[in-house]
Design an enzyme around this catalytic site. Structure first.
Site, mmCIF file in Angstrom:
data_model
loop_
_atom_site.group_PDB
_atom_site.id
_atom_site.type_symbol
_atom_site.label_atom_id
_atom_site.label_comp_id
_atom_site.label_asym_id
_atom_site.label_seq_id
_atom_site.Cartn_x
_atom_site.Cartn_y
_atom_site.Cartn_z
ATOM 1 N N GLY A 158 37.815 32.230 39.368
ATOM 2 C CA GLY A 158 36.496 32.851 39.349
ATOM 3 C C GLY A 158 36.605 34.311 38.962
ATOM 4 O O GLY A 158 37.150 34.660 37.926
ATOM 5 N N ASP A 159 36.098 35.179 39.824
ATOM 6 C CA ASP A 159 36.149 36.624 39.554
ATOM 7 C C ASP A 159 37.089 37.327 40.526
ATOM 8 O O ASP A 159 36.885 38.479 40.874
ATOM 9 C CB ASP A 159 34.749 37.227 39.610
ATOM 10 C CG ASP A 159 34.107 37.121 40.983
ATOM 11 O OD1 ASP A 159 34.596 36.328 41.819
ATOM 12 O OD2 ASP A 159 33.115 37.817 41.238
ATOM 13 N N GLU A 160 38.138 36.630 40.937
ATOM 14 C CA GLU A 160 39.102 37.175 41.890
ATOM 15 C C GLU A 160 40.480 37.325 41.241
ATOM 16 O O GLU A 160 40.943 36.429 40.535
ATOM 17 C CB GLU A 160 39.215 36.275 43.120
ATOM 18 C CG GLU A 160 37.922 36.174 43.907
ATOM 19 C CD GLU A 160 38.011 35.198 45.061
ATOM 20 O OE1 GLU A 160 37.217 35.368 45.997
ATOM 21 O OE2 GLU A 160 38.853 34.279 45.030
#
Length: 184
Positions: free
Chosen positions: A91-93
Site C-alpha cells: 500500500g502506502d507503507e
C-alpha cells in the site's frame, strides 16, 4: 521458461510498483542480521505511512498513485545512508532499516541506543521533509506527509517481526497525534 522462473524469483523479493525490496526481502535481511550479529549489531526500524495518499488514489486513480509511490520510493532511497535498506511494506507503507555503524556491545548498550535513537529521529525528520515537497505528476502538484514510527533493534526484541510490529504501533500513535510526526 528460464526467463519466467527468473521473473518469479525477482517478484518474490521485489515490489513490482517501486522496484525496491518487498516485505519478504526485508524480513530475510533482518533474519540474516539477527543470525549473523548475535546482538553485536544495532539498527533502527522506521515504519513510514503516507498521510493522505488515499486521496491521491481516489481522486486521480491508481496509475497516478503508482507514479507517486515510485517517486516516494526514490525520495526515501535518496535520503538514506549507504548500507541502509528501504522496502515497500505494501500500500502506502515503507520500512527503513537504519544500521548503526559500530558494533553493538552490552557494555555500551545505552550509548548505542541513544546515538541510534538520535540518528533515527534525524533520518525520520529528513524523510518527512523530503516527502512534504510537492510531487509534480501530470501537471499537478500533490503534497503528502508521513507518519513515522521507530523501533530499535535489539533493545526491545531481537525478533525481526516483533521489531517491525513495534515500529508499526509507534507509527499508528504518530498518526493519531497528527500528521508529520515521529513516535518511538
Amino acid at each position: 521458461r528460464k526467463a519466467q522462473n527468473q521473473e518469479i524469483k525477482r517478484l518474490a523479493y521485489e515490489d513490482p510498483v517501486t522496484g525496491m525490496a518487498n516485505r519478504r526481502s526485508l524480513l530475510a535481511r533482518l533474519h540474516e542480521l539477527v543470525g549473523r550479529a548475535n546482538h553485536e549489531q544495532a539498527a533502527a526500524i522506521l515504519f513510514i505511512d503516507l498521510d493522505d495518499f488515499k486521496l491521491v488514489n481516489d481522486a486521480l486513480g491508481h496509475k497516478v498513485g503508482d507514479r507517486v509511490l515510485q517517486n516516494v520510493a526514490w525520495r526515501i532511497n535518496n535520503t538514506l545512508r549507504e548500507g541502509d535498506l528501504v522496502a515497500r511494506q505494501g500500500g502506502d507503507e515503507f520500512i527503513v532499516v537504519m544500521m548503526d555503524d559500530p558494533r553493538y556491545s552490552p557494555s555500551v548498550a545505552e550509548d548505542v541506543r541513544q546515538r541510534l535513537a538520535r540518528g533515527a529521529e534525524e533520518m525520520a525528520r529528513r524523510i518527512s521533509r523530503t516527502l512534504r515537497q510537492p510531487f509534480e505528476i501530470n501537471g499537478y502538484a500533490h503534497r503528502l506527509g508521513a507518519s513515522i514510527g521507530v523501533s530499535l533493534f535489539p533493545f526491545l526484541s531481537d525478533d525481526p517481526e516483533s521489531v517491525i510490529d513495534q515500529a508499526d504501533m509507534a507509527m499508528y500513535a504518530a498518526k493519531r497525534s497528527g500528521q508529520h510526526t515521529v513516535f518511538f
